[in-house]
Write an enzyme that holds these catalytic residues in place. Sequence first.
Site, PDB file in Angstrom:
ATOM      1  N   PHE A   1     -11.552 -37.912 -36.994  1.00  0.00           N
ATOM      2  CA  PHE A   1     -10.821 -38.711 -35.961  1.00  0.00           C
ATOM      3  C   PHE A   1      -9.859 -39.719 -36.295  1.00  0.00           C
ATOM      4  O   PHE A   1      -8.893 -39.862 -35.852  1.00  0.00           O
ATOM      5  CB  PHE A   1     -11.835 -39.469 -34.810  1.00  0.00           C
ATOM      6  CG  PHE A   1     -12.457 -40.588 -35.586  1.00  0.00           C
ATOM      7  CD1 PHE A   1     -11.588 -41.984 -35.584  1.00  0.00           C
ATOM      8  CD2 PHE A   1     -13.526 -40.755 -36.136  1.00  0.00           C
ATOM      9  CE1 PHE A   1     -12.024 -43.251 -36.105  1.00  0.00           C
ATOM     10  CE2 PHE A   1     -14.005 -41.895 -36.969  1.00  0.00           C
ATOM     11  CZ  PHE A   1     -13.207 -43.039 -36.741  1.00  0.00           C
TER      12      PHE A   1
ATOM     13  N   LYS B   1     -11.242 -26.944 -36.327  1.00  0.00           N
ATOM     14  CA  LYS B   1     -12.111 -27.539 -35.310  1.00  0.00           C
ATOM     15  C   LYS B   1     -11.867 -29.063 -35.613  1.00  0.00           C
ATOM     16  O   LYS B   1     -12.157 -29.520 -36.529  1.00  0.00           O
ATOM     17  CB  LYS B   1     -13.443 -27.350 -35.799  1.00  0.00           C
ATOM     18  CG  LYS B   1     -14.507 -27.862 -34.866  1.00  0.00           C
ATOM     19  CD  LYS B   1     -15.092 -29.236 -35.055  1.00  0.00           C
ATOM     20  CE  LYS B   1     -16.027 -29.920 -34.179  1.00  0.00           C
ATOM     21  NZ  LYS B   1     -16.076 -31.319 -34.163  1.00  0.00           N
TER      22      LYS B   1
ATOM     23  N   GLU C   1     -14.139 -34.130 -31.993  1.00  0.00           N
ATOM     24  CA  GLU C   1     -14.264 -34.214 -30.427  1.00  0.00           C
ATOM     25  C   GLU C   1     -13.858 -35.421 -30.044  1.00  0.00           C
ATOM     26  O   GLU C   1     -13.685 -35.664 -28.835  1.00  0.00           O
ATOM     27  CB  GLU C   1     -15.701 -34.104 -30.232  1.00  0.00           C
ATOM     28  CG  GLU C   1     -16.894 -34.998 -30.633  1.00  0.00           C
ATOM     29  CD  GLU C   1     -17.190 -34.688 -32.001  1.00  0.00           C
ATOM     30  OE1 GLU C   1     -18.172 -35.004 -32.240  1.00  0.00           O
ATOM     31  OE2 GLU C   1     -16.450 -33.837 -32.664  1.00  0.00           O
ATOM     32  N   ARG C   2     -13.445 -36.372 -30.894  1.00  0.00           N
ATOM     33  CA  ARG C   2     -12.777 -37.757 -30.425  1.00  0.00           C
ATOM     34  C   ARG C   2     -11.454 -37.716 -30.127  1.00  0.00           C
ATOM     35  O   ARG C   2     -10.913 -38.488 -29.569  1.00  0.00           O
ATOM     36  CB  ARG C   2     -13.405 -38.841 -31.248  1.00  0.00           C
ATOM     37  CG  ARG C   2     -15.096 -39.109 -31.532  1.00  0.00           C
ATOM     38  CD  ARG C   2     -15.212 -39.914 -32.558  1.00  0.00           C
ATOM     39  NE  ARG C   2     -16.681 -40.238 -32.772  1.00  0.00           N
ATOM     40  CZ  ARG C   2     -17.184 -40.990 -33.511  1.00  0.00           C
ATOM     41  NH1 ARG C   2     -16.636 -41.681 -34.406  1.00  0.00           N
ATOM     42  NH2 ARG C   2     -18.556 -41.069 -33.568  1.00  0.00           N
TER      43      ARG C   2
ATOM     44  N   SER D   1     -17.497 -37.964 -42.843  1.00  0.00           N
ATOM     45  CA  SER D   1     -18.416 -39.195 -43.463  1.00  0.00           C
ATOM     46  C   SER D   1     -19.103 -38.327 -44.581  1.00  0.00           C
ATOM     47  O   SER D   1     -19.375 -37.243 -44.598  1.00  0.00           O
ATOM     48  CB  SER D   1     -19.348 -39.621 -42.289  1.00  0.00           C
ATOM     49  OG  SER D   1     -20.107 -38.438 -41.881  1.00  0.00           O
TER      50      SER D   1
ATOM     51  N   SER E   1     -15.256 -37.040 -48.397  1.00  0.00           N
ATOM     52  CA  SER E   1     -16.272 -37.879 -48.105  1.00  0.00           C
ATOM     53  C   SER E   1     -15.854 -39.192 -47.593  1.00  0.00           C
ATOM     54  O   SER E   1     -14.784 -39.531 -47.508  1.00  0.00           O
ATOM     55  CB  SER E   1     -17.516 -37.514 -49.081  1.00  0.00           C
ATOM     56  OG  SER E   1     -18.504 -38.152 -48.809  1.00  0.00           O
TER      57      SER E   1
ATOM     58  N   CYS F   1      -9.993 -43.727 -45.355  1.00  0.00           N
ATOM     59  CA  CYS F   1     -11.047 -43.491 -46.422  1.00  0.00           C
ATOM     60  C   CYS F   1     -10.275 -44.264 -47.587  1.00  0.00           C
ATOM     61  O   CYS F   1     -10.757 -44.126 -48.819  1.00  0.00           O
ATOM     62  CB  CYS F   1     -11.077 -41.929 -46.685  1.00  0.00           C
ATOM     63  SG  CYS F   1      -9.557 -41.026 -46.834  1.00  0.00           S
TER      64      CYS F   1
ATOM     65  N   GLU G   1     -20.150 -47.572 -46.789  1.00  0.00           N
ATOM     66  CA  GLU G   1     -19.001 -47.416 -46.285  1.00  0.00           C
ATOM     67  C   GLU G   1     -19.211 -47.990 -44.713  1.00  0.00           C
ATOM     68  O   GLU G   1     -20.268 -47.562 -43.991  1.00  0.00           O
ATOM     69  CB  GLU G   1     -18.591 -46.106 -46.183  1.00  0.00           C
ATOM     70  CG  GLU G   1     -17.227 -46.095 -45.634  1.00  0.00           C
ATOM     71  CD  GLU G   1     -16.586 -44.482 -45.633  1.00  0.00           C
ATOM     72  OE1 GLU G   1     -15.335 -44.283 -45.728  1.00  0.00           O
ATOM     73  OE2 GLU G   1     -17.388 -43.757 -45.001  1.00  0.00           O
TER      74      GLU G   1
END
EC number: 1.2.1.27
Length: 488
Positions: A156, A180, A183-184, A233, A255, A288, A387
């Site tokens: 997102f 894909k 979804e946010r 994440s 990540s 990140c 994090e």
Amino acid sequence: MSITKPETTVLKNYIGGQWVASSGTETLEVPNPATGEVLARVPISTKEDVDQAVQAAKKAFATWKDVPVPKRARIMFSFHHLLNQHHEELAELVVQENGKAYKEAYGEIQRGIECVEFAAGAPTLLMGESLSNIAEEIDSEMFRYPLGVVAGITPFNFPMMVPLWMFPLAIVCGNTFVLKPSERTPILANKLAELFTEAGAPPGVLNVVHGAHEVVNALIDHEDIRAISFVGSQPVAKYVYERTAAQGKRVQALSGAKNHHIVMPDADVETAVQHVISSAFGSAGQRCMACSAVVIVGENETFVRRLKQKADELIIGNGMDPEVLLTPVIRQSHREKVLGYIQKGIEEGAVLLRDGRKEMDDRPEGNFLGPTIFDYVTPDMTIAKEEIFAPVLSLLRANDLDEALSYIRKSRYGNGATIYTKDAKAVRKFREEADAGMLGINVGVPATMAFFPFSGWKDSFYGDLHVNGKDGVNFYTRKKMITSRFDF
């Protein structure tokens, strides 16, 4: 994040050049993080939806792989032109859907456009290699070929830039793609599909499937998916990497991070403060490469005082306000998690230099949290190790550069690190010994350009080939060697 039954028009998947309703019956709300206004509903797509998209991509690959490389590149040039034409509109969509400040959203679009520029250089990027006379009358050549159908799972926090890291380069290399998105932030992915089709991409070359965990698993497990590119994440990145690699597929999984900024005694205080503020609190700390830990070498109370002053001066609000830097976090549930980290920091003995919770009551309609700064944090504290992905900054103290570098080495993450200094010897030591993949020298956000790899280390990256640059080309292609003999 609650699942609701659809009540209004729902976003559709983009499959085989058509907007297709998901076969699933459930949806999620897509709220504006600053206002709570519901922008759309996104479908929780199914395994069947994924298969439909993969089959469309597989069908398109049969012809797309043979499209001449210059023609593929020209589609990228057209796409680049359209992105520039819609730059402001796309930036506004980022603000509405993600919540970040307009200036940062505009910059995100620009970074994405630069990725398309890089992909447009395909004729050079895809050149093979050759060597004559490897033995008497024998020559060898290497050609690059696409993998087939590949997939990207995007986060997102950079809903435009990260998809543009992935699908333009994958597609110009001759692959077809299933995206894909988070979804946010799903609206932007549909806009990208619309513009890419307008640029001339044939049906099925780019497909978009919305959803959550079931879609991720279906993409990983589908027998016709050859590679997975993921950004998200740490727990999910590791899961995606292990599940994909176990099936013998290519995978790159970007990540989490815990990026340390070292402030040396000779650092220019105003420069260091300016860069730390922007890095730590821009995009609400949800990137990140955000600075989440500052290591102060020696006594530097001037830096601490000026840092707090600048944090106090930050304007918090809706990203469409040009004066705003600090914007809301993505979801109320995420803010609740961050509040837990703040409480943990207090309980473990860190000094709460600035409490960002006080700004929450002033803006009850959004997911706001003010700049939060902890001082005298030690490396063993939870807030120093994990994090948080929010506008929460930890200040650690070190006696010298060796001790500061030891904090970076002990971190499980290795995405980025920065040093503020005028000392060339300190710079070289930092460059050689900092255990992270992207380093900044007096630079607050040392993120790389599209022609270099985005090269996180340790638990910040799972895989062998990074996104972008030559690594990206190698990830999306396979090599074929031809050895020819001519002494007949």
